[in-house]
Design an enzyme around this catalytic site. Structure first.
Site, PDB file in Angstrom:
ATOM      1  N   SER A 170       0.840  -1.186   0.000  1.00 23.27           N
ATOM      2  CA  SER A 170       0.000   0.000   0.000  1.00 23.27           C
ATOM      3  C   SER A 170       0.885   1.249   0.000  1.00 23.27           C
ATOM      4  O   SER A 170       1.727   1.395  -0.880  1.00 23.27           O
ATOM      5  CB  SER A 170      -0.969  -0.041   1.184  1.00 23.27           C
ATOM      6  OG  SER A 170      -2.042   0.842   1.002  1.00 23.27           O
ATOM      7  N   ASP A 184      -8.948  -5.739  -5.621  1.00 27.20           N
ATOM      8  CA  ASP A 184      -8.564  -4.672  -4.701  1.00 27.20           C
ATOM      9  C   ASP A 184      -9.339  -3.422  -5.098  1.00 27.20           C
ATOM     10  O   ASP A 184      -9.009  -2.760  -6.080  1.00 27.20           O
ATOM     11  CB  ASP A 184      -7.051  -4.430  -4.798  1.00 27.20           C
ATOM     12  CG  ASP A 184      -6.550  -3.417  -3.775  1.00 27.20           C
ATOM     13  OD1 ASP A 184      -7.386  -2.738  -3.146  1.00 27.20           O
ATOM     14  OD2 ASP A 184      -5.314  -3.304  -3.624  1.00 27.20           O
ATOM     15  N   HIS A 211      -7.101  -6.111  -1.141  1.00 24.78           N
ATOM     16  CA  HIS A 211      -5.947  -5.244  -0.938  1.00 24.78           C
ATOM     17  C   HIS A 211      -4.790  -5.973  -0.252  1.00 24.78           C
ATOM     18  O   HIS A 211      -4.985  -6.671   0.731  1.00 24.78           O
ATOM     19  CB  HIS A 211      -6.354  -4.042  -0.099  1.00 24.78           C
ATOM     20  CG  HIS A 211      -5.309  -2.981  -0.005  1.00 24.78           C
ATOM     21  ND1 HIS A 211      -4.667  -2.474  -1.115  1.00 24.78           N
ATOM     22  CD2 HIS A 211      -4.782  -2.334   1.069  1.00 24.78           C
ATOM     23  CE1 HIS A 211      -3.805  -1.545  -0.722  1.00 24.78           C
ATOM     24  NE2 HIS A 211      -3.851  -1.449   0.587  1.00 24.78           N
TER      25      HIS A 211
END
Length: 591
Positions: free
Chosen positions: A203, A319, A350
């Site tokens: 991320s 995601d 994710h």
């Protein structure tokens, strides 16, 4: 003779990395955490982003085998940087932007939370250490600007977030200075580093490796970004539309700024004034959603020319937070630049790194220089729908080189279902939907009849259909108001809401757009009510096998309850079926 035997015995006892089948192996001598050397320092950067007249210093920690001192062993580095290590703001709904208002208007003011800093010394983070130190790597972490014990201001994609990890890599190569203290202190040198650095993270932590790589810094040999945000515009907007990331309705770039701002409390008021309340307030533009200079500076695709690092990208096709377009656009560009590239896609949401063996081979090849042949392997590794994440299927590339574009056309059927067919039908005219944000996308897809969406489906598939690539829609539509949300889902029907529902069962992919940006992403224009406009845009990349017996459905609606603003219900969108078509990339070209 005796002294020579003793010397040979000492040499034999020295620890060193071990490689088998092209991978670094766990070495017993490196595996005892109690013998690791752990310390911290501050690396001086080339910028002053908190405006105190001094160059910012980044807080860095180091975890290394004790042999880097006792045996003068030099090793490569695995490096992860993050804005999250020192804590974040809470998730109170009042910190997010109000989404219940008309398009082109401002919502109610939001609250600005304060982060309670939890930074400690000397250990910033324990991530990566148990994986890589036993395999003969040194692990380094740093807190990004304006977070933890690092100086500076968070800019959420600004230049300092690229230059900060560059400075750390420069220090690991002897080109920048490190100190024992945040201010002053004794100089610290990375005498134990070979200068070869690999970065990874998930991320935001996966964005920073890409940010560092775009500087072209010498020594950054390989990066493995996992679900990285590669453009903050693409994270908070879609084709001109103000769109939230999945799960965080009402988030925008200034919300993320507040969420990570865990740095020096005495500097926060100044940072807020300069960054959040001036630069972001003036640049983020929640009114039009247009792509502008503010967003362009936070789009790493625009900065890739200096990049030299070998890229192994990882992402999930489902995601809906950091969507899969983020990885694909960078992978595609890196491939065009001739860089070593691989991409690993799984079918989940994710996060989700490549298998450890895949990461190990990548770092072994580019940090140790072991000729294990990764550059000759298939470029794409995709986890099929019912397989384990560590058992991806190799493909020559992504999208699958065998995929061919298939055009699908619409026949009328509202308020129930129309057809999606490969043969262009005779004149179909128009169909109209009525916006109402209170209905979720999933409820609209399952409805037998509703005026709040248009749905067009194929006949039941007579064989499995493998979609690989980026679906596109060309749509001709009119609105009865000057502004409207436009949402498009590709779904697999019948919808499965049973106990054993898999993440791949229902939603194939999605896309959103602002019809006001039909002719320009950088300059929107209010719609003339009841006037038809044509626009084309891409849905999110996908690689999915839709099983025989299912139907592929194209659903067109307006406000998407989980992602868009919520204007007052009642806006009418009229779609010209003859001017609308869907393009699907299908392996084998059969449908």
């Amino acid at each position: 003779m005796a002294s020579m035997l003793v010397a040979q015995g000492q040499i034999a006892k020295k620890a060193s990395p071990i490689f088998e089948n092209g991978e670094a192996q766990v070495v017993e001598a490196f595996s005892d955490p109690s013998r690791w050397i752990r310390h911290d320092l501050w690396v001086e950067t080339t910028f002053d982003s908190d405006g105190d007249g001094k160059l910012d210093r980044m807080h860095v920690d180091v975890t290394r085998p004790e042999q880097t001192d006792s045996e003068n062993l030099k090793l490569p580095v695995i490096y992860e940087s993050s804005p999250y290590y020192a804590g974040t703001a809470g998730m109170d709904k009042d910190i997010f932007w109000d989404v219940k208002h008309e398009l082109g208007k401002s919502g109610e003011p939001r609250k600005h939370p304060n982060v309670t800093r939890i930074a400690e010394r000397p250990i910033i983070s324990n991530s990566q250490v148990r994986t890589w130190v036993p395999r003969g790597y040194i692990v380094v972490h740093s807190s990004s600007p304006g977070t933890g014990l690092s100086d500076g201001a968070p800019t959420v994609g600004g230049d300092n977030e690229s230059l900060a990890p560059k400075a750390v890599i420069d220090w690991l190569n002897g080109r920048a200075k490190g100190y024992t203290e945040r201010d002053g202190g004794k100089e610290v040198k990375a005498y134990w580093s070979t200068g070869k650095v690999g970065m990874t993270g998930t991320s935001y932590n996966g964005t920073i490796p890409l940010a560092a790589a775009t500087t072209g810094v010498e020594g950054l040999e390989a990066i493995i970004p996992i679900a990285p945000n590669t453009s903050y515009y693409h994270y908070y907007r879609s084709n001109g539309l103000v769109r939230s990331p999945g799960g965080y309705l009402g988030e925008d770039i200034d919300v993320l700024y507040d969420f990570i701002h865990s740095g020096d409390e005495s500097k926060r008021a100044r940072n807020n004034k300069v960054i959040r309340d001036t630069e972001m307030k003036n640049g983020q533009d929640r009114i039009t959603g247009d792509y502008n200079e503010f967003w362009a500076k936070r789009d790493y695709l625009n900065d890739m020319e200096p990049m030299k690092a070998a890229l192994l990208m990882s992402h999930g096709f489902n995601d809906w937070n950091v969507m899969p377009e983020h990885s694909y656009r960078i992978y595609k560009k890196a491939k065009e630049m001739g860089l070593p590239v691989q991409i690993y896609y799984h079918q989940n949401g994710h996060g989700g790194p490549p298998p450890i063996s895949m990461m190990n081979r990548w770092f072994t090849r580019y940090l140790y220089g072991i000729e294990n042949g990764v550059e000759k392997e298939p470029k794409a590794w995709i986890v099929r729908e019912n397989d384990k994440k560590d058992e991806p299927t190799p493909y020559r590339d992504y999208p699958n080189p065998e995929a061919k574009d298939i055009q699908l056309f619409l026949t009328k059927g509202a308020p129930e279902k129309g057809q999606l067919t490969t043969s262009k039908p005779k004149k179909q005219g128009t169909e109209t939907l009525v916006d109402n944000y209170s209905f979720s996308g999933s409820s609209l897809a399952q409805a037998e009849t509703t005026k709040h969406r248009l749905l067009y489906v194929t006949a039941p598939l007579t064989e499995d259909v493998h979609i690989s690539g980026v679906p596109k829609i060309k749509i001709k539509l009119a609105s009865n108001k000057p502004a409207a949300n436009l949402s498009v889902w590709l779904v697999s029907l019948p919808w499965n809401d049973g106990f054993n529902t898999k993440i791949t069962d229902n939603i194939i992919t999605r896309g959103w757009a602002d019809p006001q940006n039909h002719s320009s992403l950088t300059k929107s224009k209010p719609l003339v009510p009841d006037t038809f406009y044509e626009m084309e845009f891409e849905l999110m990349p996908d690689d999915q096998i839709i099983p025989k017996g299912q139907q592929i459905g194209l659903m067109i609606f307006s406000s998407d309850k989980e992602f868009t603003l919520w204007p007052e219900p009642g806006t009418e969108l009229t779609v010209d079926l003859d001017g609308t078509e869907l393009t699907l990339p299908v392996v084998g070209g059969k449908f």
